[in-house]
Design a protein around this motif. Sequence first.
Motif, PDB file in Angstrom:
ATOM      1  N   GLU A  99      -6.957  -0.991  -2.938  1.00  0.00           N
ATOM      2  CA  GLU A  99      -7.695   0.265  -2.866  1.00  0.00           C
ATOM      3  C   GLU A  99      -8.984   0.098  -2.060  1.00  0.00           C
ATOM      4  N   ARG A 100      -9.631  -1.003  -2.297  1.00  0.00           N
ATOM      5  CA  ARG A 100     -10.918  -1.215  -1.637  1.00  0.00           C
ATOM      6  C   ARG A 100     -10.779  -1.691  -0.209  1.00  0.00           C
TER       7      ARG A 100
ATOM      8  N   LEU B 212     -12.030 -13.816  -4.623  1.00  0.00           N
ATOM      9  CA  LEU B 212     -11.794 -12.998  -5.799  1.00  0.00           C
ATOM     10  C   LEU B 212     -10.697 -13.595  -6.676  1.00  0.00           C
TER      11      LEU B 212
ATOM     12  N   LEU C  27     -16.133  -9.391  -8.442  1.00  0.00           N
ATOM     13  CA  LEU C  27     -15.147  -9.728  -9.459  1.00  0.00           C
ATOM     14  C   LEU C  27     -15.187  -8.739 -10.620  1.00  0.00           C
TER      15      LEU C  27
ATOM     16  N   ARG D 293       0.829  -1.211   0.000  1.00  0.00           N
ATOM     17  CA  ARG D 293       0.000   0.000   0.000  1.00  0.00           C
ATOM     18  C   ARG D 293       0.860   1.255   0.000  1.00  0.00           C
TER      19      ARG D 293
ATOM     20  N   VAL E   4      -5.461  -6.796 -16.602  1.00  0.00           N
ATOM     21  CA  VAL E   4      -6.515  -7.251 -15.702  1.00  0.00           C
ATOM     22  C   VAL E   4      -5.934  -7.723 -14.368  1.00  0.00           C
TER      23      VAL E   4
ATOM     24  N   GLY F  96     -10.071  -1.852 -11.833  1.00  0.00           N
ATOM     25  CA  GLY F  96      -8.629  -2.060 -11.785  1.00  0.00           C
ATOM     26  C   GLY F  96      -7.988  -1.927 -13.148  1.00  0.00           C
ATOM     27  N   SER F  97      -8.607  -2.509 -14.137  1.00  0.00           N
ATOM     28  CA  SER F  97      -8.025  -2.441 -15.479  1.00  0.00           C
ATOM     29  C   SER F  97      -7.938  -0.999 -15.964  1.00  0.00           C
TER      30      SER F  97
ATOM     31  N   THR G 280     -14.106  -5.185  -9.671  1.00  0.00           N
ATOM     32  CA  THR G 280     -12.674  -5.140  -9.395  1.00  0.00           C
ATOM     33  C   THR G 280     -11.876  -5.182 -10.689  1.00  0.00           C
ATOM     34  N   VAL G 281     -12.246  -6.088 -11.530  1.00  0.00           N
ATOM     35  CA  VAL G 281     -11.526  -6.231 -12.786  1.00  0.00           C
ATOM     36  C   VAL G 281     -11.668  -4.983 -13.650  1.00  0.00           C
TER      37      VAL G 281
ATOM     38  N   ARG H 229      -4.269  -4.264  -7.646  1.00  0.00           N
ATOM     39  CA  ARG H 229      -4.224  -2.909  -7.097  1.00  0.00           C
ATOM     40  C   ARG H 229      -5.583  -2.514  -6.524  1.00  0.00           C
ATOM     41  N   ASN H 230      -6.614  -2.834  -7.257  1.00  0.00           N
ATOM     42  CA  ASN H 230      -7.948  -2.459  -6.792  1.00  0.00           C
ATOM     43  C   ASN H 230      -8.305  -3.124  -5.475  1.00  0.00           C
ATOM     44  N   VAL H 231      -7.800  -4.322  -5.308  1.00  0.00           N
ATOM     45  CA  VAL H 231      -8.039  -5.009  -4.040  1.00  0.00           C
ATOM     46  C   VAL H 231      -7.498  -4.177  -2.880  1.00  0.00           C
TER      47      VAL H 231
ATOM     48  N   ASN I 124      -5.135   0.646 -14.387  1.00  0.00           N
ATOM     49  CA  ASN I 124      -3.866   0.171 -14.903  1.00  0.00           C
ATOM     50  C   ASN I 124      -3.540   0.763 -16.280  1.00  0.00           C
TER      51      ASN I 124
ATOM     52  N   TYR J 127      -2.817  -7.118 -12.933  1.00  0.00           N
ATOM     53  CA  TYR J 127      -2.183  -6.060 -12.146  1.00  0.00           C
ATOM     54  C   TYR J 127      -3.225  -5.073 -11.615  1.00  0.00           C
ATOM     55  N   GLY J 128      -4.141  -4.751 -12.489  1.00  0.00           N
ATOM     56  CA  GLY J 128      -5.175  -3.801 -12.085  1.00  0.00           C
ATOM     57  C   GLY J 128      -6.041  -4.337 -10.962  1.00  0.00           C
ATOM     58  N   SER J 129      -6.422  -5.579 -11.082  1.00  0.00           N
ATOM     59  CA  SER J 129      -7.281  -6.154 -10.048  1.00  0.00           C
ATOM     60  C   SER J 129      -6.580  -6.172  -8.700  1.00  0.00           C
TER      61      SER J 129
END
Lengths: 209, 209, 209, 209
Positions: C181-182, C192, D167, C120, C171, D174-175, D170-171, C177-179, D178, C173-175
């Motif tokens: 974030e949330r 997930l 899911l 983080r 998808v 996140g995408s 997030t995807v 990161r979003n995890v 990214n 890397y972004g996911s």
Amino acid sequence: MPAQPPKALKPRKTPSQPRSRVTVDAIFEATIQVLLSQGMVGLTSTGVAERAGVSVGTMYQYFPNKQSLVYALNERFLTTLAERVEATCAQMHGRPVAEAAEALIDTYWAAKTERPELTRALYRSVAELETDALLHAFATRVDKATTDMFCRASDFSSPDASEVNVLLTTVIYGSVRNVFERGLGPEEILGLKSELKAMCRAYLATVGK
Amino acid sequence: MPAQPPKALKPRKTPSQPRSRVTVDAIFEATIQVLLSQGMVGLTSTGVAERAGVSVGTMYQYFPNKQSLVYALNERFLTTLAERVEATCAQMHGRPVAEAAEALIDTYWAAKTERPELTRALYRSVAELETDALLHAFATRVDKATTDMFCRASDFSSPDASEVNVLLTTVIYGSVRNVFERGLGPEEILGLKSELKAMCRAYLATVGK
Amino acid sequence: MPAQPPKALKPRKTPSQPRSRVTVDAIFEATIQVLLSQGMVGLTSTGVAERAGVSVGTMYQYFPNKQSLVYALNERFLTTLAERVEATCAQMHGRPVAEAAEALIDTYWAAKTERPELTRALYRSVAELETDALLHAFATRVDKATTDMFCRASDFSSPDASEVNVLLTTVIYGSVRNVFERGLGPEEILGLKSELKAMCRAYLATVGK
Amino acid sequence: MPAQPPKALKPRKTPSQPRSRVTVDAIFEATIQVLLSQGMVGLTSTGVAERAGVSVGTMYQYFPNKQSLVYALNERFLTTLAERVEATCAQMHGRPVAEAAEALIDTYWAAKTERPELTRALYRSVAELETDALLHAFATRVDKATTDMFCRASDFSSPDASEVNVLLTTVIYGSVRNVFERGLGPEEILGLKSELKAMCRAYLATVGK
DNA sequence: AATGAATGAGTCTTCATTCAT
DNA sequence: TATGAATGAAGACTCATTCAT
């Protein structure tokens, strides 16, 4: 007593109309409240105006700047104090010095003790103002009354009443202030007051008879 | 006496290296100068730093904020004052009360009068600080010394030396302060001082013999 | 990966001597500690140096400025991450795409989740740096490895492996990161992750076979 | 969505008078401009005020500190984003899941892509704020809308729509992020978007029918 | 007369960075 | 080479005061 408040500190208009009077009183009261709760540091013009329920603009109509507010407040209290002392002095004409001194102590003490927190706040506020002139005017006015009282005391014939007056007032005013500085408790204060009287009595007994 | 300066006012580091020591002293002296010339209102961090010939940053390495500076200054002077009073008290052990009281007056008076303008400035500065703790610590320390002195006076057997002590110190400290408040002239001051002594003598003559 | 760190961010000397190595490690560790406890805002050079047990001066010997510190830290972690991904890719050569994708997910996920707070903190630290070049270099390096892995997958013959690679990595890397974030809980995260795998599988089943 | 902005970040007054409204809008716009040209680092109170054509003082009447400014900005954009997502969700009630998912992608993507630089700037700005609460409120609000949409999809009967929702969102979120992190070109972005849709479709085809 | 939005000079305070020792 | 005292530019924020409405 106004005695030439340093020009910038003079209130802008003396409120004569009833509405003005109310406004000014509200401002004064607000000033006191803020002074009590936040001290001189927290005394902002906006804060006072808000508490008084008027706009800053309005406040500036009556007081040209922040200092004039505190100045006027002190002036008010000093005037009242002076009047009370004068009243006491008038009443004590022709009585024995010791009694006169004690009465002075009682009056001054009472005036300062009635709203102790306000007294503290005002003592502090003075430090940040150009109040020398104000204090001097007060001292002069009150000194006249007390000196007069001592001169006309039934058992007093000191060649120099003025000297006695300076001593007594210095000791009395100074002691009262010191009491606030030290934060003594109510009992100690009472004891102190009666001892102070005893001291004055003892002193006067050795002088100018 | 430090007695827990309200945490925010505690100096940041105590200078150990010689360079630091010099810096801190310069800052203190500059603070005094500014206090004398501009009063508390004109005491700005930049102003002090400039006068001290150091950068603001340096100043803030030793004092976490402006107030701590003035706090430290007061602490310094009160400590010195306490030491002088204690010295007098030690010297007066076993002497007559009246003499002891007079010695106390002389010492206190001298200490406050040596740099009158500085004394005035410090009196005023206190009003804007959270110095209650500091003043209380000072009072406690000094009261111990003076009470002790009175207790052991050769001609004194009062059951309650503490009460006498409170009266005398209140009167003395208060009177001195009032002298500064009124702005009396040097002659008046001298007269006042001797009268004050007379007053104490007269009072003590009626007590605890 | 260094790939031309914006000139000002390059560490001053690469520590070769053992003493230097220890110092640099201590500084890195201190940086992490401070980052974790105070965040980027509280990351001051003095603070880090203190925590690392070295003087500021020494720190500046190794890192020409504060940013270079954080930059180097990110570089370190990204390098490690790249290495781990590369290792996984090498290991997955010739395996079915779906398995490869899952392995990538596991590796990346694990790397980011091991020290979640640090992850983080680093994610945040990046926002305040000129790290585009760094991130780009990382992406390029890792993309090469993953693309390669997908190309050589046993069951994969997509004409455009690169496109698939971009999708999958974006998808994944972004996911992740979003995890962060949330702030999802551990259970949700696990669910997930397995759903994400299912999704990738489903997608790959429709592509390039 | 305000959802209790960490007290210190709450705007000071909500502009009611028309003059105020103009001022606040100018401040917002200036904040964006500065954010775009100088980034979070270059965002100084004086800078923003200057650009907005107002005095610092004015700015501080509406925003108690610099952070609250950025906070409010994010809040504004998140609110708009939430509204757009909600609108899409409302519109997609009763449609097939795949379509719903695609619509969500389109909406979110469009919203984030319209002013890409601003999006980047806001993404970064979040890192330096205590925005957890804000983001959480946003997530909750939007999740409700999307979950609802998925639940009511014509061809959807998953026992756990919530899991699918987590899911997908997030995807998707996140995408998108990214994409900004990597700095992909417009073409790659378009390709990516359509592949992402394909992926979602493929996934949904394997689930809850 | 009252209002309160706007002003901006003035302060405090921090912290990256340097450099004498 | 290491140290840490000193620097000072930079920035946040306040608040007395004005003035258009």
